[in-house]
Structure formats: structure tokens, C-alpha cells
Design an enzyme around this catalytic site. Structure first.
Site, PDB file in Angstrom:
ATOM      1  N   GLY A  15       0.652  -1.405  -0.217  1.00 37.80           N
ATOM      2  CA  GLY A  15      -0.202   0.269  -0.278  1.00 37.80           C
ATOM      3  C   GLY A  15       0.690   1.285   0.630  1.00 37.80           C
ATOM      4  O   GLY A  15       0.502   2.251   0.545  1.00 37.80           O
ATOM      5  N   LEU A  17       3.107   4.089  -2.909  1.00 39.83           N
ATOM      6  CA  LEU A  17       2.159   5.191  -3.508  1.00 39.83           C
ATOM      7  C   LEU A  17       2.200   4.493  -4.993  1.00 39.83           C
ATOM      8  O   LEU A  17       0.679   4.555  -5.243  1.00 39.83           O
ATOM      9  CB  LEU A  17       3.553   6.148  -4.316  1.00 39.83           C
ATOM     10  N   GLY A  19       1.413   0.924  -5.162  1.00 42.79           N
ATOM     11  CA  GLY A  19      -0.090  -0.213  -4.528  1.00 42.79           C
ATOM     12  C   GLY A  19      -1.335   1.150  -4.379  1.00 42.79           C
ATOM     13  O   GLY A  19      -1.994   1.019  -4.829  1.00 42.79           O
ATOM     14  N   ARG A 305      23.928   9.957  -7.321  1.00 48.16           N
ATOM     15  CA  ARG A 305      23.992   9.116  -6.270  1.00 48.16           C
ATOM     16  C   ARG A 305      24.984   8.210  -5.948  1.00 48.16           C
ATOM     17  O   ARG A 305      25.859   8.450  -5.125  1.00 48.16           O
ATOM     18  CB  ARG A 305      23.073   8.404  -5.915  1.00 48.16           C
ATOM     19  N   GLU A 432       8.717   0.194  -6.289  1.00 47.86           N
ATOM     20  CA  GLU A 432      10.546  -0.551  -6.244  1.00 47.86           C
ATOM     21  C   GLU A 432      10.778  -1.280  -6.721  1.00 47.86           C
ATOM     22  O   GLU A 432      11.941  -1.585  -7.130  1.00 47.86           O
ATOM     23  CB  GLU A 432      10.950   0.050  -4.814  1.00 47.86           C
ATOM     24  N   ARG A 442      19.499   5.148  -9.303  1.00 47.06           N
ATOM     25  CA  ARG A 442      18.017   6.094  -9.576  1.00 47.06           C
ATOM     26  C   ARG A 442      18.858   7.446  -9.443  1.00 47.06           C
ATOM     27  O   ARG A 442      19.070   7.946  -8.658  1.00 47.06           O
ATOM     28  CB  ARG A 442      17.365   5.653  -8.421  1.00 47.06           C
ATOM     29  N   LEU A 448       9.197   8.368  -6.771  1.00 43.85           N
ATOM     30  CA  LEU A 448       8.213   8.080  -6.936  1.00 43.85           C
ATOM     31  C   LEU A 448       7.172   8.571  -8.138  1.00 43.85           C
ATOM     32  O   LEU A 448       6.244   8.039  -7.723  1.00 43.85           O
ATOM     33  CB  LEU A 448       7.998  10.347  -6.121  1.00 43.85           C
TER      34      LEU A 448
END
Lengths: 647, 291
Positions: A15, A17, A19, A305, A432, A442, A448
Site C-alpha cells: 500500500g 505509492l 499500490g 548518487r 520499487e 536511480r 515517486l
């Protein structure tokens, strides 16, 4: 068509983002949704995302930025391992997602005129990141949680909170194989039940807990993905684990300091003098070494990153230049107006103050890299869109005419049931836990986006699969009840076996094995890897698996047995860990987040490929690794340098 | 290629993770290597009797309540040397943003992840008492069931009734000031602190009474959040009518405890004031309309 009275429905597991976005889209189309989550969905790990969500908007567009450039950046950022079609579709779709979230009431930061404000993020020289304070994930999750609750109150979404996914139910073989439901367990009553569904969407997030301390929530074990993998779903690019450059090390976990801290002007530095013990503020400007700005004059602190993580690691570990001789560097925002920082970064300022006891508005933060994001995940397919150039396009420069417009359906065909379907028909992977969008690393603020995009865009494909695909030809209602009974019985047996180990003399403690697993994986398979060290990790994992076979459960309770849940997940984490290490061992090159000291260069000839792991329970080495070509028909690969200076 | 090639492996990252940051300008000076006692109220399940168990825990650098509970999970032995079951508790992000790990620590409700041992129990032999929240049914040990708090969000229709998820353009424009107000309200994580501290909010096991028992400060504040939104306003009267009914705004005794314990510093009493005025206007206008 069958005459049974089966009512078509979709199961969504997870549950966060992805889902929630899927649940909302599917419920809206009229198909009832059963939503399973180990926690109340409002507490899903997506809530932790801080910095923002990427999308080209009008302001960026008028500066020469475009959806196409967002696409190009993402592919380049991911070192060419991402699926190009889905990424093109995602970046073209992105502005629509922001608009939707805006309509749902997300309090995005605003300009004086009332427009949505933008910030800089790593991997781009354009402001294209929308944000809501420094708690963007929380705000986005809540907006989708609210819409889900709205559907729940209308009876279109049925929530199963505090239920743990145990296995997909798969019937048939070869061409007739398909997913027809799941087995799940109520984490309070410990009841194991199977559930019938026409399609199952896995939206279960990453596997940070395999590395012990990470920035992930304690529920992010990767257990669910591992259970699908063991049931035959392919797992792709397991070795691609992102280590976030800036986190606060802690005793229980590492807490993220969002990349937005760098985007809002945060400067990374260490004292020029090794072992300088003076407090940061007493070190004059000329005695500070801003190593990212020095090495990457173009991008400076905004390098992606993987690069920032390796540079920080290099400065601390190889050069011994970390603050106070420790593995720490400064992330400095003290040159900015404290009120500005509160407005733009309040959420993370509070986290640092709360958990370290120092106000980062007035003292530089001390940070170090930490495991953060699983780029790898369940393998998924897609149906290409209508943009396939004769030859791949070279690098795109800002302001140039884009090769293609941003109409929908360019990268991925709208509504195709193949979109983000795993190798098992009826079983989908969103967010993800899906491997498709991020390649070898990423870009910040793309997570998101990929989660919500999967839910909204690919959710439609799931609806079409249920309404027009296999479940229409062969109704799920006709699947024999024994298939479901056997599946839950198998899980019941597994549970009974574990519970029967309570009190075994000399049994192993799962939490101890879990801790050792984390230490080993972090040491062998994060910022810098070598073949020899990975080989050692293979041995260590073998030892841990052997010890796990002698595990003794600490609790025999038949009510809310968290020890059972953890111990069972640990077995699945060990299996996933093996794919991570083996994938890293076999990928003899360096690409994105995967950096091999013994193979420091990118090797396109041999490894411009997706690693795919397939579980073979009968073989001695249970993980068959093979490679699939990456589709590079849209953009031509180029070296990934971010304008590094020659020195 | 970024890192120089001196052959170091990434054991350092684990060392980094282990060496929790010790910068602590505004903290008391904790005694390193100390042992503290955790006294925990335990309960095996709904309707079962409670009991207390104590554990002696060596404090790691940077420890918080969660890492101490993790220690107990790996070493489930009480102070008296008796083997017991690991303590059950609810946790998620450990960054005080998911709202899962709320419990009562030394009598005060708060999130356990942000309860740092260096500040909270700096001395040898300090005692920390953990209890589950009392206004929600206990599931087991420190884990409680907060579904009623989420149910309250349904009562006040805490959402914006959008026309659907298709591409229908941007939302309404909003001033930075209005965004600032809504942002503060939107940080509510339904953690339960305000309900625990509220003298009007009582344990209610019977789900059928959730629609008429006191709704809680968090839900009143969420009603304000959505009444403030240009599109959310469409449901303003529905929300106010719900809050005019039993268990609504008039049940608030104005004790102001809620705002004192809110970990997100949400202006809950201000929200109650705003909704109080809105419901008054709503009641008067209904009266004039003869409804």
C-alpha cells in the site's frame, strides 16, 4: 465464457505509492480491489521519501528543458540499463501525474503567484523537481491514501491491513501458467488463507533490510519479492543497489538526509588537513576541501548518487580524510538563510535535530553513505510504443528540438496487458519491486514518479488483462478450489515446521543471523565491490543458510507471532541476498551503482545487458543467472562522466 | 570512474553505520557502556491479563527505544534470567514520519524511535518504562489497533473529491501562505498521540460505536485541512454536519492536551477553534433554512 458466478477482482499487495495508485485506478475502472498490506497503508515506506518528484513543467520547458530531456537524463543516469520505452513513457506522462496530485490537494510548495515551485536535484542542471517541503513522499502517499479511503468507503476497495503476503498462487505449466491469487496471513490471528483474483499486482517495495542498516523501513525485507522469485518469477538486476550518499548513521538504522539538501545549496566538504579536530565553524573557508565541486566543476554537489557515494567513500576510506578521522563528511547548509531552510527543508532539518541533537541550520551536518534503493527487482515486460527511430539518437542537448513529442503511447502502448507483467501471466510488479525504470542507478526524485506512473498507467493494462485477456477465456472462477487449498496448506506446513523448532537445544537465533547477514552484505556488496570479497560473501551466505536450517523460533504464540514473521522473511532474504551477490560477481564491469574495483570500466560489449535470475530449486546452485539484451533503440549509449575534470 | 583504487573494501560503510554520530552539543553527557533497565507492560492478546517484565540492556552509542527492543528480540531474557518471548511492538520508518511506533514511555505518549537513550537515560541503571497506548485495544504487548483513528477520517470525509485520475489539468492555484497552513495540517500521521492524551477520547472496543464516539482532534484538524482546499470545500457541509453530530466538536472538552503531545506540532486547538466557528455558522444557517 464460463457460466460461473465468479466476480472479477484484482489483488494489490503493498500500500505504498505504487499500490495505492494502482488501487485507485483499478477501482475507478469498476473492478473491485483487495488491497493487502503488512501495515496500515498510510504507514507504508513511501512516506519516508523526502525530496520531491520529477516532471518537466512549463517553466522548465521555457528554459529549454523538455520531457525528452528528462527521459535522456534518466537513461544516462541509469547507465543505459533502464528499459528505454517505459522510461520515455514515464517522463512524458510525468506532468500529468503532478497535475493529478495537485488536484488531489497535495500541498506543493508555491511561488508568490501561486504556481507550483521547483527545485534542483542531482543529475540535472534544470529545476524540474516538484516538492512539498522536505516530506514529499508523505504528502503524496497521504493524497493517494485519502483517495483509497474514499473508494473504501464506497465499497470498491477492500483493505486487508496487517496481512502478510506469503505466496502467489500459480496454476498450469508452460503456456497455460498464470497467477490466480495469493496466500496471505493475518498477522494478528495468524490465520493463513488463500484469495482468488483475476490478476495480482506486487507493489512491495525494496529489500534494504537485507543489508541490515539502511534508510528503509523495517518492513522492507524484500520477502515478498523473494517469495515470487521462488515461485518462478524472474528477478532482474539484483546487484543494482543504490547507496545514498547522505545519511545519518544510527544504532537502529540510517536516516536519510534528502538529496534536496544538496539541491538547495548544500555543500559537501572535509577539512583540508587530515585529522583536523577543530569544530567545523572554526575552519576557515580556504581550509575546507569541497571535493565534489573540485572534481565535477559542471555538476558540483549535484552529481548523481552513485558518484557522490563513491567520492565520499574514497575521501573517507581511501584517503582517511573523513571528519575527525571517522567515516563522515560535512553536508553544509549554514550559509543559507535559516528561515529559507525551514520553509524548503523543514522536514529533514527536524529529523537531523531530533536524532542527532544538533541544529543543521547553524552547524554542518555529518553524514555518510547508506543503502537506500533497490533498482533491481522483479523482471517485467512491456509493449513498445510507436516511437522507434531508425537509429538510436545521440546525446540530447537542452534547447534542441526533441526527436519526438510528448504524446502518450510513444514509449509504451497505452493499456497493453503486457505492461509491467512479470514472466508469469496475471502477476504484475509495480514500483520499487519492478526493475524497469532506473537501470544501474536511480536519479533522485524519479522513484515517486515511477511508482505512481506504474499504478496509473500500467494499472490500465491490468484492467484490460482482466476484462479482455486470459481470465475471460478461462474464468478464474473455474480454477479448482483444490489449487487454493493446496497453496494455503503448503504455507501452513511451512509455518508449523518453523513453530515446531521453538525450544530446540542449540538452535540458531534468527535475529543474530539477520544481523550477520546485514553486516556481510554491507561489507561485500555496496559502494565498492571486488570479485574476491564477493566470493567470500558467497561462502558466508552458504554458512548462514546452513545455520538458518537449524533456526529455532523464539516464540510459539498462535497470536501475533512477530518472531515467526521475521524468521520466515529471513529465509527469503537469504535467498535474495544470494542473487545480489551472484549477480554482482558475474557482472565483471562497473556501471552505475555497481562498482567493481577489479573491473573499473563499463563494458558495453559484454554487459549492456539485464541480469536475470531464475530460481531452480532442484539444482545445487539454485540460482540460474542469464542475460537479456537491453533495448537501446531510442538513445545511443555514451560514456557517463558528468563533466568530471581531468585531474 | 570515481573512487581511487587502493583496494579498500566497503567494510567502512558498516563501520560508518556502527559509529553512530556522537556530535552532541546540546545533550547531557551520557555514561558510555552503561546498562539500563527496560520495564515493559506485556499482554499476550486481547482479553488476556497484563504483566510486567524487566530487561537489562547495554546501551549502544546512538541507541533509541527501538534498538533496545531489537536487542531484546535477539536476547529475550528477563532481568531475573528467565527466558521469555520477544516483545511485540509496531514500528515502521524509525524516522518519526510513519507514526507506527507510538507508545507510552515513562508515562508520556510519543514515538519510540525518536526517544534517544543518550538524552533519556544517560546514567547507569536508569529505568525506562514502556506501555501500550491505553485508548486503543491491545493486539499484543506494545502493539495496539488504531483502526478507529482511520475510521474517523472516513467520518469527516478527509479527502478531496476529484473527478477521477485522468488528465484533467492542474489543481487550483494557491498562495504560499495558504500552502503553509495546509502543509502544517497535512503532516498528521494518525499516530494516536492526541487521542491518547485526550480526556474525552476513551477506549471503545465496539466498532459499531465508532460513528458516535468522540472523533478525536486529528480528524477535526483534517476536516479543516480539506475545508480549506478549493475543491475539498465541496464536501464542507458534509464534514461540518458529521462534526455537529454525536461524538463531534461539542464533545471536545478543551483540555488542550492534544496539542501538547503532537509530535508534528500541528496546531490542533487552532483547528478545533476554526471548525468550532464553521460548525456554528453551519448550525445557524441550517436553523434559518429550517433544516
Amino acid at each position: 465464457m464460463s457460466t460461473n458466478t465468479h466476480q472479477q477482482r484484482v489483488i494489490v499487495v503493498g500500500g505504498g505509492l505504487a499500490g495505492l495508485a494502482a488501487s485507485v485506478r483499478i477501482a475507478e475502472s469498476g473492478l473491485p480491489v483487495d488491497l493487502f498490506s503488512m501495515v496500515p497503508v498510510k504507514r507504508s515506506h513511501s512516506v519516508c521519501a523526502q525530496g520531491g518528484i520529477n516532471a518537466c513543467n512549463e517553466v522548465a520547458r521555457q528554459q529549454g528543458y523538455s520531457e525528452y530531456q528528462h527521459f535522456d537524463e534518466t537513461i544516462y543516469g541509469g547507465d543505459y540499463l533502464a528499459d528505454q520505452g517505459p522510461v520515455l513513457e514515464m517522463t512524458n506522462f510525468a506532468p500529468k501525474i503532478i497535475n493529478l496530485l495537485d488536484r488531489m490537494g497535495v500541498p506543493f510548495n508555491r511561488t508568490a503567484e501561486g504556481q507550483r515551485d521547483l527545485r534542483l536535484f542531482g543529475g540535472s542542471l534544470f529545476k524540474r523537481t516538484h516538492f512539498s517541503g522536505a516530506t514529499t513522499g508523505q504528502q503524496l502517499l497521504y493524497a493517494l491514501d485519502e483517495q483509497t479511503r474514499r473508494y473504501e468507503s464506497e465499497g470498491k476497495v477492500n483493505k486487508y491491513e496487517f496481512w502478510e503476503f506469503l505466496a502467489p498462487i500459480i496454476e498450469g505449466n508452460g503456456d497455460t501458467r498464470r497467477c490466480v491469487g495469493i496466500v496471505a496471513q493475518d498477522m494478528r490471528t495468524m490465520q493463513i488463507r488463500s484469495f482468488r483474483a483475476d490478476a495480482v499486482i506486487m507493489a512491495t517495495g525494496g529489500c534494504g533490510l537485507v543489508f541490515g542498516k539502511s534508510t528503509n523501513s523495517v518492513i522492507c525485507t524484500g520477502g515478498a519479492a523473494s517469495r515470487c522469485y521462488q515461485a518462478g518469477a524472474w528477478y532482474a538486476n539484483p546487484e543494482m543497489i543504490q547507496v545514498h550518499p547522505t545519511a545519518i548513521p544510527g544504532a537502529d538504522k540510517c536516516r536519510l538526509m534528502s538529496e534536496s539538501a544538496r539541491g538547495e545549496g548544500g555543500r559537501v566538504w572535509v577539512p583540508h588537513k587530515k585529522g583536523d579536530t577543530r569544530p567545523a565553524k572554526q575552519i576557515p573557508e580556504e581550509e575546507r576541501w569541497y571535493f565534489l565541486e573540485e572534481r565535477y566543476p559542471k555538476y558540483g554537489n549535484l552529481v548523481p548518487r552513485d558518484i557522490a557515494s563513491r567520492e565520499i567513500f574514497d575521501v573517507c576510506v581511501n584517503d582517511g580524510m573523513g571528519v575527525g578521522g571517522e567515516n563522515q563528511v560535512y553536508l553544509d547548509l549554514t550559509h543559507r538563510d535559516p528561515e529559507y531552510l525551514t520553509r524548503k527543508l523543514g522536514g529533514i532539518m527536524d529529523i537531523y535535530q531530533k536524532f542527532v541533537g544538533v541544529d543543521p541550520r547553524f552547524e554542518p551536518m555529518r553524514i555518510f553513505p547508506s543503502v537506500h534503493y533497490s533498482m533491481g527487482g522483479m523482471w517485467t515486460q512491456y509493449e513498445p510504443g510507436n516511437y522507434i527511430p531508425d537509429v538510436p539518437k545521440p546525446e540530447h542537448f537542452p534547447g534542441n528540438v526533441t526527436p519526438i513529442d510528448a504524446e502518450l503511447g510513444r514509449g509504451m502502448k497505452i493499456g497493453s496487458p503486457r505492461n509491467m507483467q512479470t514472466n508469469i501471466p496475471g502477476l504484475y510488479a509495480f514500483g520499487e519491486v519492478n526493475f524497469a525504470y532506473h537501470g544501474a542507478t536511480r536519479l533522485g526524485a524519479n522513484a515517486l514518479l515511477s511508482c505512481i506512473f506504474d499504478g496509473l498507467f500500467c494499472g490500465l493494462g491490468v484492467v484490460n488483462y482482466v476484462r479482455e485477456g486470459d481470465p475471460i477465456e478461462r474464468s478464474i472462477g473455474d480454477v479448482s478450489q483444490s489449487v487454493y487449498d493446496n497453496a494455503s496448506k503448503a504455507e501452513q506446513t511451512k509455518m508449523d515446521t518453523l513453530v515446531s523448532t521453538v525450544g530446540n537445544d542449540g538452535g540458531e537465533n534468527a535475529y543474530v543471523i539477520g544481523k550477520e547477514l546485514g553486516v556481510e552484505m554491507t561489507a561485500a556488496s555496496t559502494v565498492v565491490k571486488t570479485g574476491a570479497r564477493l566470493e567470500k560473501a558467497v561462502d558466508k551466505l552458504r554458512e548462514l543458510r546452513e545455520r538458518y536450517s537449524r533456526v529455532s523460533l523464539a516464540d510459539s504464540a498462535t497470536w501475533t507471532n512477530q518472531s515467526l514473521s521475521y524468521t520466515r522473511a529471513l529465509g527469503d532474504m537469504l535467498i535474495l541476498a544470494e542473487t545480489i551477490v551472484k549477480g554482482g560477481l558475474l557482472r565483471k564491469e562497473s556501471r552505475g551503482s555497481h562498482y567493481r574495483l577489479d573491473f573499473p570500466d563499463r563494458d558495453d560489449a559484454n554487459f549492456m545487458k539485464t541480469t536475470v535470475a531464475e530460481f531452480q530449486p532442484s539444482e545445487s546452485d539454485q540460482h540460474k543467472i542469464f542475460y537479456r539484451e537491453v533495448d537501446t533503440r531510442l538513445v545511443k549509449p555514451r560514456p557517463r562522466t558528468y563533466g568530471k575534470s581531468a585531474s | 570512474m570515481a573512487a581511487s583504487q587502493t583496494g579498500a573494501t566497503s567494510t567502512a560503510i558498516q563501520a560508518g553505520a556502527n559509529a553512530a554520530i556522537s556530535a552532541s552539543s546540546n545533550r547531557s553527557s551520557p555514561k558510555p557502556g552503561r546498562k539500563i533497565t527496560f520495564t515493559i507492560k506485556r499482554c499476550d492478546g486481547p482479553g488476556k491479563p497484563s504483566r510486567w517484565e524487566s530487561f537489562v540492556i547495554p546501551v549502544e552509542e546512538g541507541a533509541n527505544v527501538i534498538s533496545c527492543l531489537q536487542y531484546i528480540a535477539a536476547n529475550p531474557v528477563t532481568k531475573d534470567g528467565k527466558h521469555t518471548t520477544p516483545v511485540v511492538w509496531d514500528a515502521g520508518c524509525l524516522e518519526e514520519i510513519c507514526g507506527a511506533c507510538t507508545m507510552i514511555i515513562n508515562g508520556k505518549v510519543r514515538q519510540s524511535c525518536s526517544c534517544l537513550m543518550d538524552e533519556y537515560a544517560p546514567n547507569e541503571g536508569d529505568v525506562v518504562t514502556l506501555e501500550p497506548m491505553s485508548k486503543f485495544p491491545v493486539v499484543r504487548d506494545l502493539w495496539v489497533d488504531r483502526q478507529r483513528a482511520f475510521h474517523a477520517l472516513k467520518r469527516v470525509k478527509a479527502w478531496v473529491p476529484v473527478d477521477g485520475t485522468y488528465a484533467l489539468g492542474a489543481g487550483p492555484k494557491e498562495s504560499p501562505a495558504s500552502q503553509g497552513t495546509r502543509y502544517a495540517l497535512s503532516e498528521c500521521m494518525t499516530c494516536g498521540c492526541c487521542m491518547e492524551a485526550c480526556p474525552q477520547f476513551n477506549l471503545e472496543d465496539d466498532e459499531s460505536k465508532w460513528d458516535t464516539s468522540f472523533v478525536g482532534a486529528h480528524a477535526i484538524s483534517q476536516a479543516r485541512l480539506f475545508n480549506d482546499h478549493e475543491t475539498g470545500k465541496v464536501l464542507k457541509n458534509d464534514r461540518l454536519d458529521a462534526l455537529l453530530g454525536p461524538g463531534g466538536i461539542t464533545d471536545c472538552g478543551n483540555a488542550q492536551n492534544c496539542v501538547k503531545v503532537c509530535p508534528k506540532h500541528i496546531p490542533l486547538t487552532e483547528s478545533i477553534g476554526v471548525i468550532g466557528r464553521q460548525t456554528t455558522f453551519r448550525a445557524i444557517s441550517k436553523w434559518f433554512q429550517g433544516k
